[in-house]
Write a protein that holds these residues in place. Sequence first.
Motif, short mmCIF file in Angstrom:
data_model
loop_
_atom_site.label_atom_id
_atom_site.label_comp_id
_atom_site.label_asym_id
_atom_site.label_seq_id
_atom_site.Cartn_x
_atom_site.Cartn_y
_atom_site.Cartn_z
N ALA A 1 0.83 -1.21 0.00
CA ALA A 1 0.00 0.00 0.00
C ALA A 1 0.86 1.25 0.00
O ALA A 1 0.50 2.29 -0.58
N LEU B 1 -6.05 -0.04 -0.93
CA LEU B 1 -4.65 -0.06 -1.35
C LEU B 1 -4.33 1.14 -2.22
O LEU B 1 -3.29 1.78 -2.07
N GLN C 1 -4.05 4.17 -0.25
CA GLN C 1 -2.99 4.06 0.76
C GLN C 1 -3.55 4.24 2.18
O GLN C 1 -2.92 4.84 3.05
#
Length: 272
Positions: A161, A251, A254
């Motif tokens: 991530a 992901l 983030q």
Amino acid sequence: MEQGAARERATEGPSVRFGDPGEARAGEAYEAAPDAVRVPRQVRGEHTHGETPFFSPGSPGDGPRAVQRHSVRGQILDALRTALVSGELRPGEVYSAPVLGERFGVSATPVREAMQRLAVEGAVEVVPNRGFRVVVRTPRELAELAEVRALIEVPVMLRLARTVPPGDWAALRPLAEATGAAAARGDRAHYAEADRAFHRAVLALAGNQQLLAVADDLHRRSQWPLLSAPVPRHADLVADAAEHTALLDALAAQDLPVVEALVREHFTGADG
């Protein structure tokens, strides 16, 4: 001798086609191929060792299908794994290689080799002079698998991530959509395949082949059903599949806390 040799040769070449053309549903055509080895749904002789009627690997609702593999041996291994996931090979039951070979229309040799591989994976155990017993698993084993998977994959997912460009996650969306489509059909066997493919693709971005091998083995083991486990509800399977898309969103954004929460929850879900 000549007939035996011919039968052994037959196990190495043509592709295996699942399903029995005589049992296809109304309006469905059985797609025959000149080099196909037909795999009947029902045993062509008497079954032994208290075996239950054999399975017809494939997706419920899709009709017969051919698994494209480089050898019948590999196809049989795939078929047996599918049967484990679907519960058609039942925990605690003993299955003999010669009888399974008759049902596949091949010799016992490739079946025995596939079963030996499953024994290494912990799915079955050898029963001397009888065959192979499907291992009876416990809820504790399933919980332990989920714990080990989390210990391995959560740190990797968090690192991905932080390091993978957000736009790169879009390439994995078709894999997430494939799990959703299989779940929507209630196709447990194909869902298991699509689920593993999605997780492999995500973890492959870490560039660690040993990680992929270990994670895939743990994932496969977590998909084997328990002896007394109820059939997963359709809604549970759909919700489990939806977590793949949600994970990709987290992901790409983030969002590390959400990534960690989704991965941990997914491992304890219907087929995570």
